[in-house]
Write an enzyme that holds these catalytic residues in place. Structure first.
Site, mmCIF file in Angstrom:
data_model
loop_
_atom_site.group_PDB
_atom_site.id
_atom_site.type_symbol
_atom_site.label_atom_id
_atom_site.label_comp_id
_atom_site.label_asym_id
_atom_site.label_seq_id
_atom_site.Cartn_x
_atom_site.Cartn_y
_atom_site.Cartn_z
ATOM 1 N N GLY A 327 0.818 -1.210 0.000
ATOM 2 C CA GLY A 327 0.000 0.000 0.000
ATOM 3 C C GLY A 327 0.854 1.263 0.000
ATOM 4 N N SER A 328 0.376 2.272 0.724
ATOM 5 C CA SER A 328 0.966 3.612 0.630
ATOM 6 C C SER A 328 2.393 3.715 1.146
ATOM 7 C CB SER A 328 0.083 4.606 1.384
ATOM 8 O OG SER A 328 -1.177 4.711 0.766
ATOM 9 N N ILE A 329 2.871 2.748 1.917
ATOM 10 C CA ILE A 329 4.266 2.826 2.373
ATOM 11 C C ILE A 329 5.248 2.651 1.211
ATOM 12 C CG2 ILE A 329 3.826 2.133 4.753
ATOM 13 C CD1 ILE A 329 4.488 -0.689 4.060
ATOM 14 N N MET A 330 4.736 2.316 0.015
ATOM 15 C CA MET A 330 5.590 2.228 -1.170
ATOM 16 C C MET A 330 5.724 3.573 -1.876
ATOM 17 S SD MET A 330 6.824 -0.824 -1.582
ATOM 18 C CE MET A 330 7.333 -0.779 -3.299
#
Length: 604
Positions: A327-330
């Site tokens: 998810g958004s941690i990428m």
């Protein structure tokens, strides 16, 4: 091979048979009636010369065969005969090698071998009352039915229990049961119990590693067995020792784990899973200077000292064996590459209105219509639309190479069994939709260990370093992925995540600045996305001069929220604050340092 006994038996059987043939009733001269005439006539009879020669030849042949056989045995088969004779009085006994101990970085014992006993029973000698059987069952942890079944065997030598603690052995001896035998044994003991279980793993009944560090370093820990050659009497008693080869003890291992930080992380994850009624949770804490893993926790856990808790769902280490769509941690990785290539700057403006974008036939949306955002605000508000617009300006092969250099799609070499590679499809299979979704963390999978390792690129000067569970005495050497100034810019932008308006604004770490990124993703079940979530938070601290990288994952939170900023970020804050104080890292929050707030609070 024919033995001497069978050979000579055949020889004498042959001689007997030949004499019987020569002197049988059919061939031998008949004995005349007892009279002087008949006696004289009988004595006058002569045995055939041919028959005499045949008998003599047979005897000579037999002796020649015996001589040749004896010569063969003495000259050509000596080793075999000596070995067969030696087997009857000599024996080589194994001497077990002591298994090495496992320590944390500060010398705290995580695994050690303790003396124990195996308890055996000679069934025909055991006489026990039902009360004694019941007490023995309770002491050994074996059901009464199983115990009675073993003791019911006639004239048998059966094992009742192995690796029995010495205090339990003394209680068994106090029952005064006849027919029990106690043989030396060893038992692996794990003082940390559940707290360090997923790191050290456990051994089987034969003292061989089955999981964790015990399995990964089994050969090193086991050492080499010794031996002793002894002479025994006919009753098996040792009467002389011929030679001894001393065993080589297994080597001790010193891990990078800090038991203090391990307990902090364990408590934080366990409490978060219970609070949010989640399925599972995991956290990894790494030193950004050396690459040492200071804590590694997976929950639910198990007790390596209690085999009744060995359930697969609890034993597996979710940090290294489980993958999920990040998810958004990428998002910081794609944006950092755009900064590195000069495509955008931190203050570049990105139009995200009306809060959605069409890529081919796929609509990608934000949770709100944020309108015009700077690149820094795209990170703070975790805008999918802004990230996609930036990522689509990067050639797909370039973006794939960046992810690959960060360690995605490759199993991390942390010296731990079961580490998985996750999934990162080749760039040639990417279309615009795949490139867009991968940039914000969908369409690829990774383990929490891979994510923590990748984030070292922001905690350092743009170089990513491998993580390790072995204690190191020198800084790690990394692979350069971004320019150093890009890493500094990304830390500054990720600091806004925890400020007002950011996705982790609830995160508070007293005395220290932090930089990080939240993640909240739908899970895939049976090939479809469902409304079960994985909440995550990854960050570095202190942000001005990073020392730690901490990655947190909470699987399927059900109660009190499901977003990464609500569920995972507080765990990060609790772990980071306590860990930095444990490591005596100086506070860097300008407000706290200037006002003396942290010092006053600590003194109070």
């Amino acid at each position: 091979m024919m033995t001497n006994h069978s050979f000579y038996a055949r020889v004498f059987a042959f001689i007997k048979r030949r004499f019987h043939e020569f002197w049988s009733e059919d061939t031998a001269p008949r004995m005349p009636k007892r009279s002087k005439e008949r006696d004289k006539e009988w004595r006058a009879l002569e045995i055939s010369q041919k028959r005499s020669h045949m008998v003599l030849g047979a005897l000579v042949g037999i002796f020649v065969v015996c001589f040749l056989r004896a010569g063969y045995l003495q000259c050509f088969n000596t080793d075999f005969l000596q070995k067969q004779g030696e087997v009857r009085y000599a024996k080589t006994l194994e001497i077990a090698a002591g298994r090495g101990q496992i320590f944390d970085r500060n010398g705290v014992v995580l695994a050690a071998s303790l003396p124990a006993r195996s308890i055996w029973a000679t069934t025909n000698l055991v006489t026990a009352t039902p009360q004694q059987i019941s007490e023995l069952s309770d002491l050994l942890g074996v059901s009464e039915r199983t115990l009675q079944k073993r003791l019911a065997r006639k004239d048998a030598f059966v094992n009742l229990a192995r690796q029995v603690d010495m205090d339990v052995v003394r209680q068994v001896q106090a029952l005064h049961l006849e027919g029990l035998t106690y043989t030396p044994d060893v038992k692996r003991h794990y003082p940390g119990g559940e707290v360090s279980a997923h790191i050290v793993g456990f051994n089987n009944r034969e003292d061989r590693g089955q999981e964790g560090i015990e399995l990964a370093n089994d050969k090193t820990l086991t050492g080499q067995k010794g031996a002793r050659r002894v002479i025994r009497d006919r009753l098996g008693h040792i009467i002389e020792e011929m030679w001894t080869q001393e065993p080589v003890p297994g080597q001790d291992l010193h891990l990078s784990i800090d038991s203090r930080i391990q307990y902090i992380a364990y408590s934080a994850v366990r409490n978060a899973v219970e609070k949010h009624q989640a399925k599972a949770g995991a956290v990894v804490v790494a030193d950004s200077i050396t690459g040492e893993i200071l804590a590694l926790v997976s929950w639910p856990g198990f007790d390596p000292n209690d085999r009744s808790t060995f359930v697969f769902d609890k034993i597996r280490n979710r940090v290294v064996t489980d993958t999920f769509e990040p998810g958004s941690i990428m998002k910081p990785f794609a944006i950092a590459k755009a900064l590195d290539m000069g495509i955008v700057r931190p203050d570049s403006l990105i139009q995200t209105a009306p809060g959605r974008i069409m890529v081919a036939d796929r609509r990608i949306s934000d949770t709100h219509n944020y309108g015009l955002l700077t690149v820094s605000q795209v990170i703070a508000k975790s805008s999918n639309v802004g990230t996609v617009k930036i990522a689509l300006q990067i050639p797909s092969q370039t973006l794939w190479e960046t992810y690959s250099r960060l360690g995605f799609g490759q199993a991390p070499q942390v010296g731990f069994p079961g580490a998985v590679a996750g999934r990162l499809r080749p760039a040639k299979s990417w279309g615009p939709v795949e490139q867009a979704t991968i940039s914000y963390g969908y369409g690829l999978s990774a383990s929490l260990m891979q994510i923590a390792q990748a984030y070292t690129v922001f905690a350092r000067n743009g170089d990513v370093i491998p993580l390790t569970l072995t204690k190191q005495d020198h800084p790690a050497v990394g692979e350069q992925v971004y320019r150093p100034e890009v890493a500094r810019q990304m830390r500054a932008m990720m600091m806004t995540t925890v400020h007002r308006g950011g996705t982790a604004s609830r995160l508070k770490v007293t005395g220290y600045t932090v930089a990080g990124k939240t993640g909240t993703v739908y899970k895939v079940k049976n090939g479809e996305y469902v409304k079960d979530y994985v909440a995550s938070f990854v960050g570095v601290a202190p942000a001005t001069q990073p020392r730690l990288v901490v990655a947190v994952m909470i699987d399927e939170p059900k109660d009190s929220g499901h977003a990464g900023g609500v569920v995972a970020a507080p765990v990060f804050g609790e772990v980071v604050e306590a860990a930095l104080r444990t490591l005596l890292v100086n506070p860097d929050d300008p407000m706290m340092v200037a006002g003396g707030g942290l010092l006053a609070k600590t003194a109070h």
